[in-house]
Design a protein around this motif. Sequence first.
Motif, mmCIF file in Angstrom:
data_model
loop_
_atom_site.group_PDB
_atom_site.id
_atom_site.type_symbol
_atom_site.label_atom_id
_atom_site.label_comp_id
_atom_site.label_asym_id
_atom_site.label_seq_id
_atom_site.Cartn_x
_atom_site.Cartn_y
_atom_site.Cartn_z
ATOM 1 N N GLY A 223 1.890 16.805 -18.301
ATOM 2 C CA GLY A 223 1.388 15.529 -18.808
ATOM 3 C C GLY A 223 0.937 14.820 -17.386
ATOM 4 N N THR A 224 0.697 13.480 -17.250
ATOM 5 C CA THR A 224 0.297 12.798 -16.026
ATOM 6 C C THR A 224 1.313 12.822 -15.135
ATOM 7 N N SER A 225 0.709 12.926 -13.611
ATOM 8 C CA SER A 225 1.727 13.126 -12.537
ATOM 9 C C SER A 225 2.258 11.814 -12.276
ATOM 10 N N MET A 226 3.292 11.888 -11.478
ATOM 11 C CA MET A 226 3.819 10.419 -10.798
ATOM 12 C C MET A 226 3.051 10.152 -9.807
ATOM 13 N N THR A 227 2.547 11.216 -8.908
ATOM 14 C CA THR A 227 2.073 10.918 -7.749
ATOM 15 C C THR A 227 0.705 10.196 -7.885
ATOM 16 N N LYS A 228 0.129 10.268 -9.021
ATOM 17 C CA LYS A 228 -1.240 9.646 -9.392
ATOM 18 C C LYS A 228 -0.927 8.190 -9.331
ATOM 19 N N PHE A 229 0.282 7.568 -9.748
ATOM 20 C CA PHE A 229 0.521 6.242 -10.174
ATOM 21 C C PHE A 229 1.220 5.754 -8.675
ATOM 22 N N ILE A 230 1.722 6.771 -8.068
ATOM 23 C CA ILE A 230 2.281 6.069 -6.465
ATOM 24 C C ILE A 230 1.052 6.123 -5.494
ATOM 25 N N GLY A 231 0.170 7.068 -5.758
ATOM 26 C CA GLY A 231 -0.973 7.012 -4.980
ATOM 27 C C GLY A 231 -1.863 5.494 -5.168
ATOM 28 N N ARG A 232 -2.067 5.298 -6.313
ATOM 29 C CA ARG A 232 -2.539 4.204 -6.698
ATOM 30 C C ARG A 232 -1.930 2.880 -6.188
ATOM 31 N N ARG A 233 -0.842 2.779 -6.237
ATOM 32 C CA ARG A 233 0.118 1.902 -5.568
ATOM 33 C C ARG A 233 -0.058 1.872 -4.108
ATOM 34 N N VAL A 234 0.004 2.757 -3.355
ATOM 35 C CA VAL A 234 -0.548 2.779 -2.038
ATOM 36 C C VAL A 234 -1.946 2.480 -1.798
ATOM 37 N N LEU A 235 -2.705 2.888 -2.391
ATOM 38 C CA LEU A 235 -4.346 2.307 -2.308
ATOM 39 C C LEU A 235 -4.385 0.675 -2.469
ATOM 40 N N THR A 236 -3.677 0.395 -3.472
ATOM 41 C CA THR A 236 -3.715 -1.056 -3.787
ATOM 42 C C THR A 236 -3.034 -1.958 -2.617
ATOM 43 N N SER A 237 -2.005 -1.448 -1.826
ATOM 44 C CA SER A 237 -1.294 -2.115 -0.910
ATOM 45 C C SER A 237 -2.509 -2.089 0.269
ATOM 46 N N ALA A 238 -2.986 -0.890 0.573
ATOM 47 C CA ALA A 238 -4.069 -0.884 1.572
ATOM 48 C C ALA A 238 -5.234 -1.894 1.326
ATOM 49 N N ILE A 239 -5.597 -2.081 0.157
ATOM 50 C CA ILE A 239 -6.708 -3.123 -0.204
ATOM 51 C C ILE A 239 -6.233 -4.459 0.032
ATOM 52 N N ILE A 240 -5.032 -4.884 -0.291
ATOM 53 C CA ILE A 240 -4.692 -5.863 -0.149
ATOM 54 C C ILE A 240 -4.643 -6.140 1.367
ATOM 55 N N ILE A 241 -3.979 -5.454 2.219
ATOM 56 C CA ILE A 241 -4.010 -5.688 3.679
ATOM 57 C C ILE A 241 -5.220 -5.664 4.382
ATOM 58 N N LEU A 242 -6.275 -4.880 3.819
ATOM 59 C CA LEU A 242 -7.676 -5.158 4.309
ATOM 60 C C LEU A 242 -8.110 -6.619 4.095
ATOM 61 N N LEU A 243 -7.892 -6.794 2.660
ATOM 62 C CA LEU A 243 -8.362 -8.189 2.351
ATOM 63 C C LEU A 243 -7.857 -9.552 3.096
ATOM 64 N N LEU A 244 -6.608 -9.358 3.428
ATOM 65 C CA LEU A 244 -6.102 -10.236 4.170
ATOM 66 C C LEU A 244 -6.528 -10.390 5.636
ATOM 67 N N ILE A 245 -6.615 -9.229 6.269
ATOM 68 C CA ILE A 245 -7.106 -9.015 7.606
ATOM 69 C C ILE A 245 -8.697 -9.717 7.572
ATOM 70 N N ILE A 246 -9.578 -9.352 6.579
ATOM 71 C CA ILE A 246 -10.787 -9.854 6.419
ATOM 72 C C ILE A 246 -11.076 -11.335 6.225
ATOM 73 N N ALA A 247 -10.056 -11.811 5.495
ATOM 74 C CA ALA A 247 -9.869 -13.206 4.975
ATOM 75 C C ALA A 247 -9.568 -13.950 6.099
ATOM 76 N N VAL A 248 -8.533 -13.693 7.078
ATOM 77 C CA VAL A 248 -8.163 -14.277 8.249
ATOM 78 C C VAL A 248 -9.286 -14.335 9.378
ATOM 79 N N ALA A 249 -9.989 -13.070 9.400
ATOM 80 C CA ALA A 249 -11.080 -12.840 10.533
ATOM 81 C C ALA A 249 -12.296 -13.689 10.221
#
Length: 69
Positions: free
Chosen positions: A32-58
């Motif tokens: 079935g589906t792999s656990m790494t798919k969901f963990i990868g989405r979690r890491v990507l979401t974290s990176a997007i949040i950090i980038l949004l915060l950096i852009i918003a402060v800048a």
Amino acid sequence: MLLKILIVCLLIFMVFNLFRAMKIMLKGDSGGTSMTKFIGRRVLTSAIIILLLIIAVAMGWITPNPRPY
């Protein structure tokens, strides 16, 4: 205000993917589906949040607390 709502939605999405990965891990299903798919989405979401915060402060949309105490 829209930025805060977006960040909260992304945080909820991140936690949702974490629990979906935990469900697959506890089930112990190798097929079935792999656990790494969901963990990868979690890491990507974290990176997007950090980038949004950096852009918003800048851009000056949000201001950090100058004195944390």
